[in-house]
Each structure stands twice: as structure tokens, then as C-alpha cells.
Design a protein around this motif. Structure first.
Motif, PDB file in Angstrom:
ATOM      1  N   GLY A 131       0.787  -1.224   0.000  1.00 25.02           N
ATOM      2  CA  GLY A 131       0.000   0.000   0.000  1.00 25.02           C
ATOM      3  C   GLY A 131       0.815   1.267   0.000  1.00 25.02           C
ATOM      4  O   GLY A 131       0.325   2.318  -0.411  1.00 25.02           O
ATOM      5  N   THR A 164      -2.285   4.925   2.572  1.00 22.68           N
ATOM      6  CA  THR A 164      -3.260   3.823   2.613  1.00 22.68           C
ATOM      7  C   THR A 164      -4.652   4.287   3.041  1.00 22.68           C
ATOM      8  O   THR A 164      -5.548   3.453   3.202  1.00 22.68           O
ATOM      9  N   THR A 172      -4.345  -1.522   0.317  1.00 27.94           N
ATOM     10  CA  THR A 172      -3.709  -1.866   1.581  1.00 27.94           C
ATOM     11  C   THR A 172      -3.511  -3.376   1.682  1.00 27.94           C
ATOM     12  O   THR A 172      -4.394  -4.155   1.326  1.00 27.94           O
ATOM     13  N   ASP A 176       1.305  -3.811   5.190  1.00 32.14           N
ATOM     14  CA  ASP A 176       1.163  -2.417   5.640  1.00 32.14           C
ATOM     15  C   ASP A 176       0.712  -2.369   7.094  1.00 32.14           C
ATOM     16  O   ASP A 176       1.181  -1.535   7.874  1.00 32.14           O
TER      17      ASP A 176
END
Length: 899
Positions: A131, A164, A172, A176
């Protein structure tokens, strides 16, 4: 997939003589955060912004000194290595492109954007589909165990959360989230992150937003709703990308593509919530960059019109025709035969609430279309008995089940045609109405399309709210297994199964409800029999209504119904039902909040069907009917509306309230059968604290339909309040003791009416004999009994017992509420809590053992024993035996001896 370019020589990528770390033009927080993280990997490297930064980044740097070297202070000739963060295209490096072009400068790249030919220039590259670029850097810091200060961790978190969308963007990934956890453990301050990223809309942004909205057009690309917009507003000096992002959020769109004129260039900004509409690809087409959900490009030498047409062409090229007639059509279609008379067809149109019908011949082949407008004109000219084939429209557009939606939409708009028959091999398989057309342009209808497309595993599911996880969290494992079983059975029998009504409504209200109502598109009775066998239960069917009740061994009951529509022969009549679709079945229900359904078939398990705004009204707390004749067809819905309003703390919608007042004026309630009115009244009185609901009935002038002289008064309000208190007291004493609380409240309604009204109400409402007897005693005898108890405050326990022991608990609680005397309340309370539990230990069997013959003496002796126990004169079994012997001896002395 991570891409690591093999170094041409065995070198340490983090060791160099003069390193420069940079990012793309108009730097964002992801690029800035990646630069800060990169300096941990490349100690001594200079941080340099190529030119410009987004306004929020500039504001941040004005407050926080990150040690960034100004471009004019950089000696480009000394640079030996250029490290690119969140960038890989040389055209996006501004003045630093000269370093890229210098073959003596080594290039390292860290990016989460798609690979391109530019990576061939890199000595070292690290890329992956995550992300945010800073995620890749955080992972490297973690691998090398490089510590972060809380401030550095906060900067990295700012870039991560910004890129994100606070972990909400579809790009995402789990990595992440893991990166976020790492920086949080390093001391990142989320409050500071939120304060930095959450910025209010200023007046200039509002002006730009209005301009973008005013100059926008909506396009539907492979079921995605995309806003294409332009602006020539030239007074805004902030970050245009931020405004486009806000536009996407405000409008609830899948994507926004904006072209904004800036001096001698045009800025193209794309924001997408769906990775399948890759705005990064679009930006690259115009020489820009970015990734699937956020990208931008700067274009020179082209006009606004050229740019807009190119954007439109690009979007149009991605339109696919997955959405076809069979996905959105209404089935089954009601048809008229060509020999049907005008009068007969008018009756059918009115019965089913339709505005048009396909016309078929004797072999059910399509012949034409008849509309209500044509029928009404024919009736005006007294042509009641003429066959519809003389007036049907023949030259109308029809479609096949696989006709693309876009084609149908075009024909309906161009021909101003409100109704399209769907024909398959000369037979009418369904119809598409204007309502179907409108729904197909919005997500709630796309959900319908998915429901209708059995087995369709297309990307349409991205538009549909799946409540599988909510189901899993809110119902027991056993009940969840029942729902899964229902769906698996439907799959095997090739029908569609839904759980509907109150269960789904209460699922969204977080209220426990274990009453499952199933609706089957197909033969519901045959399905119910198979379902009962699968659950090892019994089934009882009602063929007339297409319904069945399944009873399990543990006593649980489930209702199963064939999807059906209904019509009323006359106001207040019971409905006549016919097999139909889930769409029609939900439309016949009382209120929008009860029209929610959850698909149970295996491939669509958990998909929510909300065709009539049920979720919206649950959120807004509104009770709303589906059509204006709802209360005319079934006036009992008025009482149900008040009941739900009270139960959920909702309010009646304005139109619904107006329709209730209209139903009251029409005086339809007197035509209701007494049993139906009684059922609704019992349900209302069974709610928690129904006093407020009864007051609402009085406010709406509905109490008079129970009895003309029944009104809401202060006396009634006080009595109902006292009944609530008495019931609360009783429930604390007896958790499992059977009681009918609604009956106690009904006694209060009777109490404020004259005696001669009682028999009228009981007869009119067809109250069953058992409850009617209790109501009569409460109204006709409780008053005198209370007066006797009030006159004798010093009654013995046995006297209290003899006065009250024949009365059911409902009447006792009513007397407690009715009486204002503390003495009476004390007597009744003592009876309920103590006296009625006291029993003598001596039984009839004991008396027989003593040689006493069964007969009237038994009653006398046992009553004497009970009185003695109640009054405390007898405290043991020996005391009872002594009293019995005394009674026997006394009886023997008074009994004359035979001669």
C-alpha cells in the motif's frame, strides 16, 4: 513480488561517497517518510526535494526540521549515488533528472508502483505491491534492527497512513498493517498523525469542489461509478490532489478522474477505490505516474477538449458488458392473453399494481404490449368488453435475456419506453421497468443483478455488502450452521434461499432475534420438506399460502415461504397470494426496515439484499411503508407501526404518519376482523413498557377502534405506570413463573370503560374464553374485593389467603397497581410472596391412614390445617397430628351412636 536487481559488482548498497535521497515532484507524505527512513539505511545521505511538495507536506516541513538540503545548495557534480523513494520515472524528478542522465551516478530505487523500463537503469531496486513505499523501508529497518526515535516513527506512520487512507484503501495489504504495528511499537504518536492528515475544508477548496461537481459527468465502467470532471478555476493555490480525494469521499464514488487547467498545462489527477480501475495506467498514458488507486500526470500542448475526449475514450475502452437483461429483469412477468377483455386487464393491472403487461397468445407466445394509459382510454370510450389484441402496441422494443444493459438503457431513453419485455424463444421470461433501469445505475440494484445471476462469481460482488462476518459474530454456531445448511440445500435443489424480515432487521440493530424466516424462489413447500429432513425435524405445510413451519426436536420453529406477491380483494381483507420473485415478496411487506434479506446459497452466502432502503431507515430511525395503499389494504399495520416505533425508539416517517391519519379518517378499522385486531393489540401490550405506545394510539385517535369510549387520560396513564412497577417487582421474584403481562395492561384499558362496554369488547375482539374470564373478574369483582381488604387492615394471613387464593397472578398484580392503599398492597404482596407457598404437611393419604373415610371432612380438616400453618398456630407435623386427632375426637363425641 519483491524485485531485487543483482548488483553488477559485489558492493554494499548502503555504502557510498556522496548519496542523495529524493522522491518525485510535488512530494507527498509517503515519499517524504520514505526519504526519512532511507537516511537510516544510507547514513550521511542528503535529503533533497526535487521541486515542490503537496501543501500539507509544505505545512508539515514549516514546523518540523527534517534536515532537508535545499536544491540550490546541492553540488550536483559531487553526487555519486541517487536513491529514489516512491519514484522511478526520470521525468518526475525535475532538476534532479540530470543525475539520472549521468551514467556515472548509480541509481537505487524503492517503490510500490508497477515496474517499468526505468528499472533497467537501477543498480539496485526494491519494489513490491504494497500500500505504501514506506512499508518497504520499514521492513528493511526491521530486518537490520535499526532503531527509530518516536519522532521518526511518527513521520513514517504519517506517510503510511496517508498513502493507505488510514488502512482503508483497497491497495492496503497485511504487510502495511504489520509495518504500522512496528512503528507504533517504536513510539509513533497517532494523535500527531491524525492532526497532520485530517484537515478541514477551507473556502477555496469548497469553491473548487463546486466547480468540479458542476462540470462533471458520471460514467459506468464495468459496473463502477466513475466521475469524470474538469475545472478552469485558477485561484486555488493548494493541493489539487487533496481536493480530488475529498471529492471522491464526498460523492461516494468508485473513482474520480479530474483534468484541471493550470496556466499553460493541464493536471490530470486520478483517485480510485477499486484496483481494477487502474488510474496509474491512465496517468502513464499521459506521461505521468502513480499506482492503481492514486496517480497524476501533467500535460502540455493539448486542449481541454482533447484531454477530456481522451479520458472518455480510455474509460469507454474498459466498459465490459457483464450486466445483461437477465441480471436485472423482474421475474416472473405478469401477462395478459390477447383474448382478455379491457375490463379484465384493468382489474389485473390494479390487482398487481402494474402499469403495463406483455400480451401473449394461446400458446404463451409474445404478441405485444398493453399499457394502463391505453386501458383507461378504452374504458373512457365504453370499450370494456373488447379484447386487448385490438389495442395492444406491437412496435415496441423487446430484448433477450443476454442483451447488454447499456443497449437496453439506450433504447428506453431514445424511445421514451417505460417497459421492456424480455423475450426468449418467443416466450416472455421477464420485464424491465424504469425502476429496474434506475436501480441498475446504482449499487443497490447491482446487488440485485448479482442475486439474480445465480452462480455468477463476477467482480460484481465488490458492490455488495456481505454480512457473513456479522452473522458469524452475532448468532450462535448452531444457528449459523442452520443458515449454511439452508444455503447448501438451496444450491442442490437449484433454487434461491434467503433469510428475511425481523431476523435481518435485528441483526443490524444488534438485538437478539432467533426467529428465522426463510423465503424460497421456487417451490417453498417442497424445499421445506427437504429442509425438515436435513434438520431431523417435523414440517407442517399450508398449501394455500405456499408456506410451511419446521419444528425441531428442541422446540425451535422456522418458517419457510415461497417467494410470493399478494393482492387484496377489498380493503381489510386477507391477502390472496401468488408465487413471485424475492423482489416482489419483499415489496409486499409492511415497512422498509422489514424488507432486508440475506442470500444463503453457497456462492452468494451472506450477501445483503436491500431493494427498498431498509438500511437507510434503520440508520435514520424511521418507520416507513412501501406504498401509499399499505394501510388501506391492511389497517393492522397501523398498530404494528406504533409498536415498532415504540420498540426501537424510531419515529414515523412524515408520509407514513399522513397515511395513518388518512386511514383513521376512512374508518377502515371497524371492518377488520376482531381476531386480527386482538392479535395486534396483544403484541403491542406485550412490548416492554407499552404505556408510551398506548399513549401514541391515543394521540393518533386509534384507541376508539378498540372501543369508541376508550381515550387516553391521566387516570389511564397512572394506572399503566403502576402496572409497570408491579410487573417489575414480580419479575424480580419469579424469573420462570408463567405470566401474561399483556393481560394486566388490558385490564387497565377495561378499567377506564363503563361496565356495559366489557362484554362488547370481549365479543368484538373474539377474546378466548380463558383470558376473557380473567378480564371480566378484574373489571367486575376486583373493585369490591379491594374495598373489603381496605376496610379490614388487621386481617389474619388465613383471611387474606381465603380472599385471594382463587385469583390468577395477573389479577393480583392488577389489584396491586389499582389500589392506592398501602395495606392492600401489603396484603397482596404477602400472599404472592409467602402465603400461597405455605402448605400443610398432612395429606389426604395421611387422613386415610388414620381411618377417616374420604368425604367432606377431608376438606374441613385440610382447611383447618392450612389456616393453622398460615396463622402460625401450627409449626410442626406433630402440631398438625394433634389438631387432626382433636377434630376426630370432637367429631366422635358429636356423632350420635346407632340404636
Amino acid at each position: 513480488m519483491t524485485s531485487l536487481a543483482v548488483p553488477r559488482t559485489a558492493i554494499n548498497p548502503y555504502c557510498s561517497q556522496m548519496d542523495v535521497i529524493t522522491t518525485h515532484l510535488n512530494a507527498d507524505f509517503d515519499g517524504l517518510a520514505s526519504m526519512v527512513a532511507g537516511r537510516k539505511l544510507y547514513p550521511g545521505a542528503l535529503l533533497v526535494l526535487p521541486a515542490g511538495a503537496q501543501e500539507p507536506v509544505r505545512s508539515f516541513l514549516a514546523v518540523h526540521d527534517l534536515g532537508i538540503t535545499r536544491l540550490k545548495d546541492l553540488d550536483v557534480a559531487q553526487v555519486t549515488r541517487l536513491i529514489l523513494m516512491d519514484a522511478h520515472e526520470p521525468d518526475r524528478l525535475g532538476p534532479l533528472k540530470a543525475l539520472w542522465d549521468n551514467r556515472n551516478v548509480r541509481i537505487h530505487i524503492y517503490d510500490h508502483h508497477p515496474l517499468s523500463e526505468a528499472f533497467a537503469r537501477a543498480e539496485y531496486s526494491l519494489t513490491d505491491s504494497v500500500g505504501a513505499t514506506v512499508t518497504l523501508l520499514i521492513e528493511q529497518l526491521k530486518i537490520k534492527a535499526l532503531p527509530l526515535t518516536p519522532f521518526e516513527a511518527t513521520v513514517l506512520a504519517t506517510g503510511l497512513y496517508d498513502e493507505t487512507g488510514f488502512m482503508a484503501f483497497c491497495s492496503t495489504t497485511p504487510r502495511d498493517l504489520e509495518a504500522a504495528g512496528y512503528v507504533l511499537r517504536a513510539g509513533a504518536n497517532l494523535t500527531a498523525v491524525t492532526d497532520t492528515l485530517k484537515r478541514p475544508i477551507d473556502p477555496e477548496q469548497i469553491t473548487l469542489l463546486n466547480d468540479l461537481i458542476h462540470n462533471s459527468e458520471t460514467m459506468y465502467v464495468d459496473r463502477l461509478k466513475v466521475l469524470l470532471t474538469t475545472s478552469t478555476y485558477d485561484r486555488y493555490r493548494g493541493d489539487y490532489a487533496e481536493v480530488v480525494q475529498k471529492l471522491a469521499e464526498l460523492q461516494g464514488l468508485d473513482a474520480v478522474i479530474a483534468a484541471i487547467a493550470l496556466d499553460e498545462k493541464i493536471e490530470i489527477i486520478g483517485r480510485s477505490r477499486r484496483t481494477e480501475l487502474d488510474v496509474g495506467e491512465l496517468a502513464r498514458l499521459f506521461g505521468g505516474g502513480g499506482h492503481a488507486v492514486a496517480a497524476a500526470a501533467t500535460v502540455k500542448g493539448k486542449t481541454f477538449i482533447e484531454i477530456r475526449e481522451q479520458l472518455r475514450e480510455w474509460l469507454t475502452s474498459r466498459v465490459q458488458t457483464h450486466l445483461v437483461a437477465r441480471h436485472i429483469m423482474t421475474v416472473p412477468a405478469k401477462v395478459a392473453t390477447e383474448t382478455s377483455t379491457i375490463a379484465d386487464v384493468e382489474t389485473e393491472l390494479t390487482k398487481y399494481g402494474l402499469n403495463a403487461m406483455p400480451v401473449v397468445d394461446g400458446r404463451r407466445r409474445y404478441r405485444g404490449l398493453i399499457t394502463r394509459e391505453t386501458i383507461q382510454k378504452a374504458l373512457f370510450h365504453q370499450l370494456h368488453s373488447m379484447p386487448v389484441k385490438e389495442f395492444m402496441q406491437i412496435d415496441v422494443y423487446t430484448a433477450a435475456p443476454d442483451t447488454p444493459f447499456g443497449e437496453i438503457e439506450s433504447h428506453m431513453l431514445e424511445r421514451n419506453q417505460r417497459f421492456v419485455p424480455i423475450i426468449d424463444r418467443s416466450k416472455v421470461t421477464g420485464v424491465i421497468t424504469r425502476t429496474d433501469l434506475l436501480r441498475a445505475l446504482h449499487r443497490d440494484v447491482l446487488m440485485t443483478a448479482h442475486v439474480q445471476a445465480k452462480g455468477d462469481a463476477s467482480p460484481m460482488s465488490r458492490h455488495i455488502q456481505n454480512v457473513r462476518s456479522r452473522l458469524k459474530a452475532h448468532v450462535s454456531d448452531d444457528l449459523y450452521a442452520v443458515l449454511q445448511c439452508a444455503g447448501e440445500l438451496a444450491e442442490r435443489r437449484k433454487v434461491s434461499a434467503f433469510v428475511v424480515g425481523g431476523f435481518v432487521r435485528d441483526l443490524f440493530l444488534d438485538r437478539p432475534n432467533f426467529d428465522l424466516d426463510f423465503v424460497i424462489e421456487g417451490d417453498g413447500i417442497a424445499y421445506a420438506r427437504a429442509f425438515a429432513r436435513a434438520l431431523h425435524g417435523a414440517v407442517r405445510t399450508h398449501d394455500r399460502f405456499g408456506t410451511a413451519v419446521i419444528t425441531l426436536n428442541d422446540g425451535r420453529r422456522f418458517d419457510v415461504a415461497t417467494a410470493r406477491t399478494e393482492y387484496y380483494e377489498y380493503p381489510t381483507a386477507l391477502p390472496t397470494v401468488e408465487r413471485s420473485s424475492i423482489k416482489k415478496d419483499l415489496y409486499r411487506r409492511d415497512f422498509t426496515i422489514n424488507t432486508l434479506a440475506i442470500h444463503l446459497n453457497t456462492k452468494q452466502f451472506g450477501l445483503l439484499l436491500d431493494l427498498y432502503g431498509g438500511q437507510r431507515d434503520l440508520k435514520d430511525g424511521i418507520i416507513r411503508v412501501l406504498h401509499s395503499l399499505s394501510f388501506v389494504e391492511d389497517p393492522t399495520r397501523v398498530f404494528r407501526a406504533v409498536r415498532f416505533e415504540h420498540r426501537f425508539g424510531f419515529r414515523l416517517g412524515k408520509e407514513t404518519l399522513s397515511l395513518i391519519k388518512g386511514a383513521v379518517k376512512m374508518d377502515l378499522f371497524h371492518r377488520l376482523s376482531g381476531s386480527r385486531l386482538r392479535t395486534e393489540l396483544v403484541l403491542l401490550l406485550s412490548e416492554e413498557e407499552p404505556r408510551h405506545a398506548i399513549a401514541r394510539l391515543g394521540e393518533l385517535d386509534l384507541l376508539r377502534f378498540i372501543h369508541p369510549r376508550l381515550k387516553w387520560t391521566a387516570q389511564l396513564s397512572t394506572m399503566l405506570k403502576q402496572i409497570e412497577e408491579a410487573l417489575d417487582w414480580y419479575r424480580l421474584l419469579y424469573l420462570d413463573r408463567p405470566l401474561e403481562p399483556w393481560l394486566v395492561y388490558w385490564m387497565a384499558l377495561m378499567e377506564v370503560l363503563p361496565v356495559d362496554a366489557i362484554e362488547n369488547i370481549l365479543t368484538r375482539l373474539a377474546v378466548p374464553q380463558r383470558q376473557a374470564a380473567k378480564l371480566q373478574v378484574a373489571r367486575l369483582q376486583s373493585g369490591e374485593l379491594l374495598r373489603r381488604l381496605e376496610r379490614r387492615p388487621l386481617l389474619t394471613p388465613s383471611e387474606v389467603y381465603r380472599s385471594l387464593h382463587m385469583l390468577p397472578d395477573e389479577i393480583l398484580l392488577f389489584m396491586m397497581a389499582k389500589s392506592g392503599s398501602d395495606t392492600v398492597k401489603r396484603h397482596v404482596s404477602a400472599f404472592v410472596t409467602i402465603y400461597q407457598r405455605i402448605k400443610p404437611t398432612t395429606t389426604g393419604a395421611d387422613l386415610r391412614a388414620l381411618g377417616i373415610k374420604p368425604g367432606p371432612p377431608y376438606t374441613t380438616i385440610l382447611n383447618r390445617l392450612l389456616d393453622g400453618r398460615l396463622n402460625g398456630d401450627l409449626t410442626s407435623e406433630a402440631d398438625e397430628r394433634a389438631l387432626v386427632m382433636h377434630i376426630i375426637k370432637k367429631s366422635q363425641r358429636t356423632t350420635p351412636s346407632p340404636e
